[in-house]
Design a protein around this motif. Sequence first.
Motif, PDB file in Angstrom:
ATOM      1  N   ASP A  49       0.803  -1.224   0.000  1.00  0.00           N
ATOM      2  CA  ASP A  49       0.000   0.000   0.000  1.00  0.00           C
ATOM      3  C   ASP A  49       0.835   1.273   0.000  1.00  0.00           C
ATOM      4  N   VAL A  50       2.169   1.142  -0.047  1.00  0.00           N
ATOM      5  CA  VAL A  50       2.998   2.343  -0.003  1.00  0.00           C
ATOM      6  C   VAL A  50       2.769   3.169  -1.262  1.00  0.00           C
ATOM      7  N   SER A  51       2.682   4.489  -1.099  1.00  0.00           N
ATOM      8  CA  SER A  51       2.516   5.406  -2.229  1.00  0.00           C
ATOM      9  C   SER A  51       3.889   5.955  -2.615  1.00  0.00           C
ATOM     10  N   ILE A  52       4.362   5.597  -3.798  1.00  0.00           N
ATOM     11  CA  ILE A  52       5.652   6.104  -4.258  1.00  0.00           C
ATOM     12  C   ILE A  52       5.581   7.612  -4.465  1.00  0.00           C
ATOM     13  N   ARG A  53       4.451   8.088  -4.930  1.00  0.00           N
ATOM     14  CA  ARG A  53       4.284   9.539  -5.126  1.00  0.00           C
ATOM     15  C   ARG A  53       4.477  10.268  -3.795  1.00  0.00           C
ATOM     16  N   ALA A  54       3.813   9.800  -2.744  1.00  0.00           N
ATOM     17  CA  ALA A  54       3.924  10.449  -1.438  1.00  0.00           C
ATOM     18  C   ALA A  54       5.308  10.252  -0.836  1.00  0.00           C
ATOM     19  N   LEU A  55       5.833   9.038  -0.948  1.00  0.00           N
ATOM     20  CA  LEU A  55       7.154   8.744  -0.384  1.00  0.00           C
ATOM     21  C   LEU A  55       8.224   9.610  -1.046  1.00  0.00           C
ATOM     22  N   SER A  56       8.150   9.701  -2.361  1.00  0.00           N
ATOM     23  CA  SER A  56       9.117  10.510  -3.088  1.00  0.00           C
ATOM     24  C   SER A  56       9.016  11.978  -2.690  1.00  0.00           C
ATOM     25  N   GLY A  57       7.801  12.465  -2.563  1.00  0.00           N
ATOM     26  CA  GLY A  57       7.614  13.850  -2.136  1.00  0.00           C
ATOM     27  C   GLY A  57       8.161  14.106  -0.748  1.00  0.00           C
ATOM     28  N   ASP A  58       7.922  13.182   0.167  1.00  0.00           N
ATOM     29  CA  ASP A  58       8.398  13.346   1.544  1.00  0.00           C
ATOM     30  C   ASP A  58       9.919  13.303   1.625  1.00  0.00           C
ATOM     31  N   ILE A  59      10.535  12.413   0.866  1.00  0.00           N
ATOM     32  CA  ILE A  59      11.977  12.189   0.991  1.00  0.00           C
ATOM     33  C   ILE A  59      12.785  13.145   0.120  1.00  0.00           C
ATOM     34  N   ALA A  60      12.337  13.330  -1.122  1.00  0.00           N
ATOM     35  CA  ALA A  60      13.132  14.113  -2.077  1.00  0.00           C
ATOM     36  C   ALA A  60      12.521  15.457  -2.427  1.00  0.00           C
ATOM     37  N   GLY A  61      11.295  15.697  -1.990  1.00  0.00           N
ATOM     38  CA  GLY A  61      10.654  16.971  -2.292  1.00  0.00           C
ATOM     39  C   GLY A  61      10.163  17.083  -3.725  1.00  0.00           C
ATOM     40  N   PRO A  97      30.680  10.405  -0.186  1.00  0.00           N
ATOM     41  CA  PRO A  97      29.854  11.614  -0.200  1.00  0.00           C
ATOM     42  C   PRO A  97      28.365  11.264  -0.178  1.00  0.00           C
ATOM     43  N   THR A  98      27.568  12.271   0.118  1.00  0.00           N
ATOM     44  CA  THR A  98      26.129  12.062   0.190  1.00  0.00           C
ATOM     45  C   THR A  98      25.545  11.687  -1.160  1.00  0.00           C
ATOM     46  N   LEU A  99      24.460  10.910  -1.128  1.00  0.00           N
ATOM     47  CA  LEU A  99      23.747  10.550  -2.343  1.00  0.00           C
ATOM     48  C   LEU A  99      22.850  11.677  -2.836  1.00  0.00           C
ATOM     49  N   ALA A 100      22.534  12.607  -1.947  1.00  0.00           N
ATOM     50  CA  ALA A 100      21.666  13.728  -2.321  1.00  0.00           C
ATOM     51  C   ALA A 100      22.343  14.546  -3.417  1.00  0.00           C
ATOM     52  N   GLY A 101      21.568  14.964  -4.386  1.00  0.00           N
ATOM     53  CA  GLY A 101      22.126  15.758  -5.472  1.00  0.00           C
ATOM     54  C   GLY A 101      21.165  15.802  -6.627  1.00  0.00           C
ATOM     55  N   PRO A 102      21.562  16.433  -7.724  1.00  0.00           N
ATOM     56  CA  PRO A 102      20.634  16.644  -8.835  1.00  0.00           C
ATOM     57  C   PRO A 102      20.178  15.366  -9.523  1.00  0.00           C
ATOM     58  N   TRP A 103      20.922  14.276  -9.352  1.00  0.00           N
ATOM     59  CA  TRP A 103      20.575  13.039 -10.051  1.00  0.00           C
ATOM     60  C   TRP A 103      20.026  11.970  -9.112  1.00  0.00           C
ATOM     61  N   ALA A 104      19.686  12.359  -7.895  1.00  0.00           N
ATOM     62  CA  ALA A 104      19.227  11.370  -6.917  1.00  0.00           C
ATOM     63  C   ALA A 104      17.955  10.657  -7.379  1.00  0.00           C
ATOM     64  N   LEU A 105      16.987  11.409  -7.905  1.00  0.00           N
ATOM     65  CA  LEU A 105      15.746  10.766  -8.341  1.00  0.00           C
ATOM     66  C   LEU A 105      15.950   9.953  -9.611  1.00  0.00           C
ATOM     67  N   ARG A 106      16.897  10.357 -10.445  1.00  0.00           N
ATOM     68  CA  ARG A 106      17.222   9.536 -11.613  1.00  0.00           C
ATOM     69  C   ARG A 106      17.753   8.177 -11.154  1.00  0.00           C
ATOM     70  N   ALA A 107      18.531   8.179 -10.076  1.00  0.00           N
ATOM     71  CA  ALA A 107      19.042   6.925  -9.530  1.00  0.00           C
ATOM     72  C   ALA A 107      17.903   6.063  -8.994  1.00  0.00           C
ATOM     73  N   VAL A 108      16.935   6.691  -8.337  1.00  0.00           N
ATOM     74  CA  VAL A 108      15.756   5.957  -7.872  1.00  0.00           C
ATOM     75  C   VAL A 108      15.044   5.313  -9.058  1.00  0.00           C
ATOM     76  N   ASP A 109      14.876   6.086 -10.132  1.00  0.00           N
ATOM     77  CA  ASP A 109      14.190   5.560 -11.309  1.00  0.00           C
ATOM     78  C   ASP A 109      15.001   4.472 -12.015  1.00  0.00           C
ATOM     79  N   SER A 110      16.314   4.513 -11.883  1.00  0.00           N
ATOM     80  CA  SER A 110      17.115   3.442 -12.489  1.00  0.00           C
ATOM     81  C   SER A 110      16.797   2.097 -11.842  1.00  0.00           C
ATOM     82  N   LEU A 111      16.480   2.123 -10.553  1.00  0.00           N
ATOM     83  CA  LEU A 111      16.075   0.876  -9.892  1.00  0.00           C
ATOM     84  C   LEU A 111      14.648   0.501 -10.262  1.00  0.00           C
ATOM     85  N   GLY A 112      13.757   1.491 -10.289  1.00  0.00           N
ATOM     86  CA  GLY A 112      12.358   1.199 -10.564  1.00  0.00           C
ATOM     87  C   GLY A 112      12.064   0.840 -12.003  1.00  0.00           C
TER      88      GLY A 112
END
Length: 201
Positions: A49-61, A97-112
């Motif tokens: 039941d996890v919402s990726i839309r909500a999770l992504s918004g909460d974590i990555a903005g 270094p931190t994973l946060a950065g301009p390509w962080a969500l692209r990395a998420v999508d590479s898994l998905g």
Amino acid sequence: MADADELLKVWASMAPPEGETWSLARPGPALDAVAARLSSVPRSFLDDDVSIRALSGDIAGAECASAAYADDARVRRGAAIGLWLLASEEIVEPFRPTLAGPWALRAVDSLGLRVAPVVDPLDWLADDERREEAARTFLLWAGFVPAGEDPRDRASALAGARLAPAQQRARRGLRRVRAPRRDRAAARRGPGEGGGGEVLQ
């Protein structure tokens, strides 16, 4: 469940060429650290039941592209695991270094959208080799090579003849979905104009 080729086509339409990504990659966190963190994903992130839309918004903005395809359980789990890697920097400890950065969500999508269609994310959690493939893929599309590895040495990572089977299947799928685009480009150039088609790295 969406067809794997369709999901790979979505990835191919949004991802830059892999060779370009390699050329921009910089030293990142240790592969072992990312793989270990991946294996510790909380059960709540894998809930049906996890919402990726909500999770992504909460974590990555912002919303990751995978959210639009999260009715497919593989995509949902793959993206959720990627989002866990980002969230874990606050919950567990930061990577260096931190994973946060301009390509962080692209990395998420590479898994998905790239890895999950060919290897179920639950296999990443149970199998060391699959987990390492997922961690390497995430790091690459976040703009990193694992600490201690040379980005110019393709044999040390995802490319080359020793690619893991899952990555080989993903590349074959990407070749299939990119072939029509390459053929259309060749037809527009016409005979004798030269110029090779897109080469999949």
